[in-house]
Design an enzyme around this catalytic site. Structure first.
Site, PDB file in Angstrom:
ATOM      1  N   GLU A 123      -5.218  -8.532  -0.210  1.00 16.20           N
ATOM      2  CA  GLU A 123      -6.079  -8.358   0.971  1.00 16.20           C
ATOM      3  C   GLU A 123      -7.455  -7.930   0.482  1.00 16.20           C
ATOM      4  OE1 GLU A 123      -4.998  -5.854   4.309  1.00 16.20           O
ATOM      5  OE2 GLU A 123      -2.869  -6.127   3.854  1.00 16.20           O
TER       6      GLU A 123
ATOM      7  N   GLU B 158       0.830  -1.215   0.000  1.00 17.86           N
ATOM      8  CA  GLU B 158       0.000   0.000   0.000  1.00 17.86           C
ATOM      9  C   GLU B 158       0.862   1.261   0.000  1.00 17.86           C
ATOM     10  OE1 GLU B 158      -2.925  -0.385   3.111  1.00 17.86           O
ATOM     11  OE2 GLU B 158      -3.444  -2.434   2.508  1.00 17.86           O
TER      12      GLU B 158
END
Length: 392
Positions: A314, A205
């Site tokens: 995820e 991220e």
């Protein structure tokens, strides 16, 4: 000339000697076989092609079985289901509950490790391997205790992000210039010693602003992320590590103003799988949005600069709008259209929101029915090779 008896005998003897020289003697010297092979490969005629298969036939021992075909994970046309739990390999209780709810054994386990506190521990990887799951390490260059302390103070979410992302000790420039090389080499040697594949999702991220390895925070500069990634990768390469699957994993785009992903991509020589993280039920995705609405813009952008296999690293869904089961069912319907996605990892954690499939019978039923599809019926073993190129 008159043919006398002596002369006739001489002619007959000469004929017998010639017959022996041209027929019987070669057979005798070859051990009685006229087709005895040479111990050298015959020279090919001009323009002839000698194939590997032909050489194998020539040199293989008589009756030797063919070498076993290489097995790839996942096999062509298949996709794995993975899981991430709060305690990971430290406690498999949540994993067992996920397996029971899904009626499906996950083939990958993702777990996190922070640089400030964690050293290499072979036991954690072996525990995952012993459950027939590929270990995927979420490797995070920061002190996660800063995050924990901020949450205990019950600060607003964006305030927590600001606090935890400001960690000068873990600036990307420090990683790139070698300040952590001793730490990296220790992990490299440990992972090399495992002798089976391990996936590493380093600095995930990175296109957000909530981690200290993001270029938008912590006094990092444009280009620093790629430099840091390549340096970490090169340290492992110098240590002779060949059993790592490098996983590059941004967050799913949440607006048109987020960083250009191509500028954060280290390059195909440094990446084996690409990924994306995204959830239904939080932030801009609080209102109902399908899997494609959440992920497709990111997938489309990634496909402009790489064709590496993709993993949803995820994902999860909350039940705030009462549509969790619906979202799961629709997600797997849409997922079947993305042939370049080779795996999905479910975030089976009750954190801020309850993302677990076990949060309701309806969600568990929807998930179990979806992963019962033949596409997800795969197994992992330490002998399998990771699929690092798309088929077709």
């Amino acid at each position: 000339m008159r043919l006398t008896v002596p002369r006739l005998l001489m002619v007959l003897i000469g004929a017998l000697l010639l017959a022996y020289a041209f027929a019987i003697a070669p057979i005798a010297t070859s051990g009685g076989r006229e087709d005895a092979p040479s111990d050298r490969l015959a020279k090919a005629e001009p323009g002839a092609v000698v194939t590997a298969e032909a050489n194998a036939v020539t040199t293989a021992a008589p009756g030797a079985p063919p070498p076993p075909a290489e097995e790839f994970f996942p096999p062509a046309g298949k996709a794995f289901i993975g899981v991430m739990t709060e305690k990971g390999p430290h406690d498999f209780t949540a994993t067992n509950m996920f397996t029971a709810a899904a009626r499906h054994r996950p083939q990958v386990m993702l777990f996190s490790s922070g640089w400030a506190s964690d050293t290499f521990d072979r036991t954690l990887f072996d525990r995952i391997r012993d459950r027939d799951m590929l270990p995927m390490l979420g490797w995070e260059p920061w002190d996660y205790k800063v995050d924990q302390a901020a949450r205990k103070e019950r600060l607003p979410a964006r305030e927590v992000d600001k606090v935890r992302s400001n960690q000068p000790a873990y600036r990307l420039s420090r990683i790139a210039r070698g300040d952590f090389d001793s730490y990296l080499r220790n992990w490299a040697d440990g992972i090399k010693s495992l002798g089976y594949p391990v996936a590493i999702r380093f600095g995930h991220e990175m296109n957000g602003d909530w981690y200290p390895w993001s270029e938008a925070t912590n006094a990092n500069r444009p280009g620093d992320y790629v430099k840091a990634w390549r340096h970490v990768h090169d340290v492992f390469g110098a240590a002779g590590v060949t059993n790592v699957i490098w996983v590059w994993s941004p967050n799913a785009r949440w607006s048109t103003t987020t960083a250009n992903l191509a500028e954060l991509y280290p390059g195909d020589d440094y990446v084996d799988w690409v990924g994306a993280s995204g959830y239904y039920g939080t932030g801009v995705f609080s209102n109902y949005r399908s899997f494609d609405e959440i992920f497709k813009p990111t997938i489309t952008e990634i496909r402009t600069f790489t064709r590496k296999p993709m993993v949803i690293t995820e994902t999860g869904a909350s039940d705030g709008n009462g549509r969790k089961a619906e979202w799961i069912e629709q997600t797997f319907q849409l997922l079947s259209r993305h042939k370049d996605i080779i795996g999905l990892i479910w975030f089976e954690v009750d954190k801020e929101l309850d993302w677990r499939i076990g949060s309701s019978p309806a969600a568990a039923k929807a998930f179990a029915e979806a992963v019962a599809d033949a596409r997800y019926q795969v197994t992992w073993s330490p002998k399998m090779l990771p699929r690092t190129e798309l088929v077709g």
